[in-house]
Design a protein around this motif. Structure first.
Motif, PDB file in Angstrom:
ATOM      1  N   ILE A 100       0.814  -1.218   0.000  1.00 46.78           N
ATOM      2  CA  ILE A 100       0.000   0.000   0.000  1.00 46.78           C
ATOM      3  C   ILE A 100       0.847   1.267   0.000  1.00 46.78           C
ATOM      4  O   ILE A 100       0.503   2.261  -0.663  1.00 46.78           O
ATOM      5  CB  ILE A 100      -0.996   0.010   1.189  1.00 46.78           C
ATOM      6  CG1 ILE A 100      -2.033   1.135   1.025  1.00 46.78           C
ATOM      7  CG2 ILE A 100      -0.264   0.114   2.513  1.00 46.78           C
ATOM      8  CD1 ILE A 100      -2.921   0.983  -0.169  1.00 46.78           C
ATOM      9  N   ALA A 101       1.975   1.273   0.682  1.00 47.09           N
ATOM     10  CA  ALA A 101       2.800   2.489   0.724  1.00 47.09           C
ATOM     11  C   ALA A 101       3.341   2.811  -0.658  1.00 47.09           C
ATOM     12  O   ALA A 101       3.379   3.985  -1.063  1.00 47.09           O
ATOM     13  CB  ALA A 101       3.944   2.322   1.725  1.00 47.09           C
ATOM     14  N   GLU A 102       3.766   1.795  -1.394  1.00 50.23           N
ATOM     15  CA  GLU A 102       4.264   2.027  -2.741  1.00 50.23           C
ATOM     16  C   GLU A 102       3.160   2.526  -3.661  1.00 50.23           C
ATOM     17  O   GLU A 102       3.375   3.426  -4.484  1.00 50.23           O
ATOM     18  CB  GLU A 102       4.876   0.745  -3.303  1.00 50.23           C
ATOM     19  CG  GLU A 102       5.513   0.918  -4.674  1.00 50.23           C
ATOM     20  CD  GLU A 102       6.261  -0.311  -5.132  1.00 50.23           C
ATOM     21  OE1 GLU A 102       7.327  -0.156  -5.764  1.00 50.23           O
ATOM     22  OE2 GLU A 102       5.793  -1.439  -4.861  1.00 50.23           O
ATOM     23  N   GLN A 140      -2.171   4.208   7.077  1.00 50.65           N
ATOM     24  CA  GLN A 140      -1.361   3.448   6.131  1.00 50.65           C
ATOM     25  C   GLN A 140      -1.693   3.760   4.677  1.00 50.65           C
ATOM     26  O   GLN A 140      -0.832   3.617   3.800  1.00 50.65           O
ATOM     27  CB  GLN A 140      -1.520   1.945   6.392  1.00 50.65           C
ATOM     28  CG  GLN A 140      -0.843   1.473   7.671  1.00 50.65           C
ATOM     29  CD  GLN A 140      -1.079   0.001   7.943  1.00 50.65           C
ATOM     30  OE1 GLN A 140      -2.045  -0.602   7.455  1.00 50.65           O
ATOM     31  NE2 GLN A 140      -0.211  -0.602   8.738  1.00 50.65           N
ATOM     32  N   ALA A 141      -2.914   4.164   4.395  1.00 43.50           N
ATOM     33  CA  ALA A 141      -3.312   4.452   3.013  1.00 43.50           C
ATOM     34  C   ALA A 141      -3.511   5.944   2.779  1.00 43.50           C
ATOM     35  O   ALA A 141      -4.140   6.342   1.788  1.00 43.50           O
ATOM     36  CB  ALA A 141      -4.597   3.702   2.660  1.00 43.50           C
ATOM     37  N   GLY A 148      -2.493  14.298   2.630  1.00 43.58           N
ATOM     38  CA  GLY A 148      -3.731  14.130   3.377  1.00 43.58           C
ATOM     39  C   GLY A 148      -4.813  13.350   2.653  1.00 43.58           C
ATOM     40  O   GLY A 148      -5.866  13.076   3.236  1.00 43.58           O
ATOM     41  N   ARG A 149      -4.582  12.975   1.388  1.00 40.67           N
ATOM     42  CA  ARG A 149      -5.575  12.199   0.646  1.00 40.67           C
ATOM     43  C   ARG A 149      -5.524  10.737   1.086  1.00 40.67           C
ATOM     44  O   ARG A 149      -4.465  10.133   1.129  1.00 40.67           O
ATOM     45  CB  ARG A 149      -5.329  12.287  -0.861  1.00 40.67           C
ATOM     46  CG  ARG A 149      -5.463  13.694  -1.426  1.00 40.67           C
ATOM     47  CD  ARG A 149      -5.066  13.711  -2.903  1.00 40.67           C
ATOM     48  NE  ARG A 149      -6.030  12.994  -3.734  1.00 40.67           N
ATOM     49  CZ  ARG A 149      -5.715  12.021  -4.578  1.00 40.67           C
ATOM     50  NH1 ARG A 149      -4.455  11.614  -4.687  1.00 40.67           N
ATOM     51  NH2 ARG A 149      -6.645  11.430  -5.309  1.00 40.67           N
ATOM     52  N   THR A 150      -6.685  10.190   1.394  1.00 39.69           N
ATOM     53  CA  THR A 150      -6.789   8.787   1.765  1.00 39.69           C
ATOM     54  C   THR A 150      -7.233   8.004   0.533  1.00 39.69           C
ATOM     55  O   THR A 150      -8.333   8.192   0.029  1.00 39.69           O
ATOM     56  CB  THR A 150      -7.779   8.590   2.921  1.00 39.69           C
ATOM     57  OG1 THR A 150      -7.300   9.322   4.059  1.00 39.69           O
ATOM     58  CG2 THR A 150      -7.903   7.126   3.291  1.00 39.69           C
ATOM     59  N   LEU A 151      -6.366   7.114   0.068  1.00 38.91           N
ATOM     60  CA  LEU A 151      -6.565   6.466  -1.227  1.00 38.91           C
ATOM     61  C   LEU A 151      -7.012   5.022  -1.112  1.00 38.91           C
ATOM     62  O   LEU A 151      -7.327   4.388  -2.127  1.00 38.91           O
ATOM     63  CB  LEU A 151      -5.265   6.532  -2.036  1.00 38.91           C
ATOM     64  CG  LEU A 151      -4.708   7.954  -2.226  1.00 38.91           C
ATOM     65  CD1 LEU A 151      -3.380   7.903  -2.956  1.00 38.91           C
ATOM     66  CD2 LEU A 151      -5.701   8.817  -2.987  1.00 38.91           C
ATOM     67  N   GLY A 152      -7.042   4.478   0.103  1.00 37.24           N
ATOM     68  CA  GLY A 152      -7.483   3.103   0.303  1.00 37.24           C
ATOM     69  C   GLY A 152      -8.285   2.969   1.576  1.00 37.24           C
ATOM     70  O   GLY A 152      -8.032   3.666   2.561  1.00 37.24           O
ATOM     71  N   LEU A 153      -9.263   2.082   1.553  1.00 37.68           N
ATOM     72  CA  LEU A 153     -10.066   1.782   2.729  1.00 37.68           C
ATOM     73  C   LEU A 153      -9.712   0.379   3.210  1.00 37.68           C
ATOM     74  O   LEU A 153      -9.735  -0.582   2.434  1.00 37.68           O
ATOM     75  CB  LEU A 153     -11.560   1.869   2.398  1.00 37.68           C
ATOM     76  CG  LEU A 153     -12.052   3.243   1.949  1.00 37.68           C
ATOM     77  CD1 LEU A 153     -13.532   3.177   1.559  1.00 37.68           C
ATOM     78  CD2 LEU A 153     -11.850   4.286   3.048  1.00 37.68           C
ATOM     79  N   GLY A 154      -9.394   0.256   4.489  1.00 44.83           N
ATOM     80  CA  GLY A 154      -8.936  -1.014   5.028  1.00 44.83           C
ATOM     81  C   GLY A 154     -10.023  -2.070   5.058  1.00 44.83           C
ATOM     82  O   GLY A 154     -11.181  -1.795   5.404  1.00 44.83           O
TER      83      GLY A 154
END
Length: 441
Positions: A113-115, A145-146, A151-157
């Motif tokens: 996810i970081a990449e 983590q996403a 500040g943009r959140t690009l993934g939902l756990g």
């Protein structure tokens, strides 16, 4: 080291779900019941949303797509899957770069996810403000983590891997150690050094042929998983060589190896599997998803002999996310689907049916999680144990090559100390050189 794909993920999901169902699980209340045993074809719908996943991800198997289609009559949901993440992920990067060949919603493993956030952020939709998303419902460290520096959140756990320690009560009893899970947890509470002390006590009266733990690499991974700083810092710089927390985990694991407290095994190999069946070790660091693995490999003979206690310090090993590529035709609808699939009620259902532990802490009060017990492990209250661990996981940066770094430290480094007697200093230097070579540093 992330081992959550392919046939392994399938086996773990099925075994944990079966055990939980036998122990306590009930179907979620309300609309989620509509999908039980009633698959929906989706034919003639206005739009079709595709979800790309790796392994047996669980969303389809838990009936969540069918429920969503009943709640949204104009939407059809279709899933595509590749068996292994090491095949799926390179293809995902290629398709994101090209802007084609993508599903409307894509799964991303935590080790990647970081990449994805760092290199593909401009090709993904912001999900933190999508309709139906409640940031407060998620564990803060999972949400982070996403989330990129902007500040943009690009993934939902979807799920996580909070850690406990699984142990053999019969081996502990023969070695004169406490066997009740509360007493066992107190024996090493707050300090992995106390886990080492327990290992020394065990070794003094151990049953013949039984080691205290499976592997030095497993100890190292468990200790590292609970550190607030691991392989990368908050700016994305590799700090593995200079981070005292990593070196502390390395040094402690090396003591286990040098003092003969391990079974000298490599995790996720046939020898490791067979050692479960033989009862060759008394403890193993145990993320939530490993319960099914132990049940499978230890077999009926291990039922009631294994139990689960809190780890010395909380940590997490494993988990995934859902992202929405900007190249999709139905981005708004895809974001709504991703938000619904990762909402607390659906995560609780996924746990009850597939054993994937929720990343939404708001799910922990729901009966499917709060009341979950595992009959194979002495009816252990696994919902409460892993929820407590999940809440205590520190908010640690995840780097673009976390999984690779962890694998090299384990297999190129600590495994040599454990199995060949190589000096910890020499193995450490060799592992760092291998990391530099692998990352072209």
């Amino acid at each position: 080291m992330w081992r959550r794909s392919g046939t392994f993920r399938l086996a773990v999901g099925l075994l944990v779900a079966t055990a939980l169902a036998a122990g306590c699980a009930t179907d979620p209340p309300g609309p989620a019941r509509a999908g039980v045993g009633q698959p929906v074809s989706g034919e003639g719908r206005r739009i079709t949303l595709t979800v790309g996943v790796f392994g047996t991800f669980g969303l389809q198997e838990a009936g969540l797509y069918d429920v969503y289609m009943r709640l949204h009559p104009d939407v059809a949901v279709r899933q595509t899957s590749l068996a292994r993440n090491d095949v799926y992920y390179p293809q995902l990067l290629t398709h994101l770069t090209a802007g084609s060949g993508l599903a409307d919603v894509q799964a991303v493993e935590v080790g990647n996810i970081a990449e994805v956030v760092a290199t593909q952020g401009g090709r993904l939709e912001e999900l933190g403000t999508a309709p139906g998303v409640d940031r407060a419902a998620f564990l803060p460290w999972k949400w982070a983590q996403a989330t990129g520096p902007d500040g943009r959140t690009l993934g939902l756990g979807t799920d996580i891997g909070p850690q406990a320690v699984c142990y053999r009560k019969d081996h502990f009893a023969r070695a004169g150690l406490p066997t009740g899970r509360a007493e066992v947890g107190r024996m090493w509470a707050g300090d992995w050094g106390k886990y080492l002390a327990a290992g020394r006590r065990f070794a003094a009266r151990a049953p013949e042929g039984v080691a205290f733990t499976d592997s030095a690499s497993g100890v190292m991974a468990a200790v590292t998983a609970g550190a607030a700083l691991r392989f990368y810092d908050g700016r994305g710089r590799l700090v593995v060589a200079d981070n005292p927390a990593v070196r502390e985990a390395w040094d402690l694991a090396a003591v286990f190896a040098r003092e003969g407290l391990t079974a000298r095994l490599q995790q996720f190999t046939p020898d490791w599997d067979q050692a479960f069946a033989r009862g060759a070790f008394a403890t193993v660091a145990c993320p939530a998803w490993m319960l099914g693995y132990i049940q499978d490999k230890a077999g009926p003979a291990g039922r009631g002999r294994w139990d689960v206690a809190a780890a010395p310090r909380p940590g997490s090993w494993g988990g995934s996310f859902l992202v929405v590529p900007s190249a999709g035709k139905h981005r708004k609808e895809a974001a709504r689907l991703a938000a619904w699939l990762t909402a607390p009620a659906q995560q609780a259902r996924l746990f009850a049916r597939r054993g994937s532990f929720p990343s939404a802490s708001a799910a922990y009060a729901l009966p499917e999680v709060a009341g979950a017990r595992h009959p194979y492990f002495g009816d252990a209250p696994v919902g409460a144990i892993f929820a407590a661990a999940a809440r205590g996981v520190p908010r640690a940066p995840v780097g673009p090559k976390d999984a690779l770094v962890a694998q090299i430290l384990a297999d190129t480094g600590m495994l040599q100390v454990d199995q060949t007697g190589r000096s910890p200093a020499s193995a450490w230097d060799a592992a760092l050189r291998a990391i530099d070579n692998a990352l072209d540093r």
